[in-house]
Design a protein around this motif. Sequence first.
Motif, mmCIF file in Angstrom:
data_model
loop_
_atom_site.group_PDB
_atom_site.id
_atom_site.type_symbol
_atom_site.label_atom_id
_atom_site.label_comp_id
_atom_site.label_asym_id
_atom_site.label_seq_id
_atom_site.Cartn_x
_atom_site.Cartn_y
_atom_site.Cartn_z
ATOM 1 N N ALA A 1 0.831 -1.212 0.000
ATOM 2 C CA ALA A 1 0.000 0.000 0.000
ATOM 3 C C ALA A 1 0.864 1.260 0.000
ATOM 4 O O ALA A 1 0.578 2.217 -0.727
ATOM 5 N N VAL A 2 1.924 1.268 0.777
ATOM 6 C CA VAL A 2 2.839 2.412 0.810
ATOM 7 C C VAL A 2 3.492 2.584 -0.562
ATOM 8 O O VAL A 2 3.629 3.706 -1.069
ATOM 9 N N PHE A 3 3.885 1.477 -1.188
ATOM 10 C CA PHE A 3 4.467 1.528 -2.527
ATOM 11 C C PHE A 3 3.471 2.116 -3.525
ATOM 12 O O PHE A 3 3.819 2.965 -4.340
ATOM 13 N N ALA A 4 2.208 1.686 -3.450
ATOM 14 C CA ALA A 4 1.181 2.198 -4.365
ATOM 15 C C ALA A 4 1.009 3.708 -4.192
ATOM 16 O O ALA A 4 0.899 4.441 -5.180
ATOM 17 N N GLU A 5 0.995 4.171 -2.954
ATOM 18 C CA GLU A 5 0.870 5.608 -2.688
ATOM 19 C C GLU A 5 2.059 6.379 -3.264
ATOM 20 O O GLU A 5 1.893 7.428 -3.888
ATOM 21 N N ALA A 6 3.260 5.854 -3.047
ATOM 22 C CA ALA A 6 4.467 6.523 -3.548
ATOM 23 C C ALA A 6 4.482 6.526 -5.074
ATOM 24 O O ALA A 6 4.840 7.530 -5.706
ATOM 25 N N LEU A 7 4.082 5.425 -5.679
ATOM 26 C CA LEU A 7 4.050 5.339 -7.137
ATOM 27 C C LEU A 7 3.041 6.325 -7.710
ATOM 28 O O LEU A 7 3.327 7.023 -8.688
ATOM 29 N N LEU A 8 1.893 6.412 -7.095
ATOM 30 C CA LEU A 8 0.861 7.354 -7.536
ATOM 31 C C LEU A 8 1.380 8.799 -7.456
ATOM 32 O O LEU A 8 1.188 9.582 -8.389
ATOM 33 N N ALA A 9 2.046 9.138 -6.365
ATOM 34 C CA ALA A 9 2.600 10.487 -6.212
ATOM 35 C C ALA A 9 3.641 10.773 -7.289
ATOM 36 O O ALA A 9 3.685 11.874 -7.848
ATOM 37 N N GLU A 10 4.476 9.796 -7.607
ATOM 38 C CA GLU A 10 5.508 9.997 -8.619
ATOM 39 C C GLU A 10 4.899 10.140 -10.016
ATOM 40 O O GLU A 10 5.332 10.977 -10.807
ATOM 41 N N VAL A 11 3.895 9.331 -10.312
ATOM 42 C CA VAL A 11 3.222 9.424 -11.619
ATOM 43 C C VAL A 11 2.593 10.802 -11.774
ATOM 44 O O VAL A 11 2.686 11.433 -12.824
#
Length: 132
Positions: free
Chosen positions: A52-62
């Motif tokens: 979940a933390v990875f998904a949040e970070a990926l979304l922010a980067e995208v």
Amino acid sequence: MTTAVGLRLGDDQAWVELAPDPEDPDQWRVTADWVGAFTADFEAHLETEEAAVFAEALLAEVDGGGSFRLEVTKGRNNPLLLQSVPAGDGLAFVVRLTPNGHDAVVHLDLEIDPMDRAELRGRIEEFRRSLV
């Protein structure tokens, strides 16, 4: 709790996916394929909260619009590292796979053609929602 779906990046030619193991939803797997010539399938030492933390970070980067480099888990031998390159309206990826955490010994760099940001954002959001 809903059943988590996988996050798949790429197309029919080259792709990587992080997903719960269908036989044990508490375990995660990384699978990848490059035109059927090279494949990978291995366990990822990961907790659902870390996904979940990875998904949040990926979304922010995208959403950030630029290039980025992002590990699934920090501070460990990581089974998956994403590096993006802006390409038109989308992002192309170089994915480094490190089965069993052998960072210095065994790895595969997989190039994934550009993906549209809106489509990518939708996939990440679906993945994130499934983790709750």
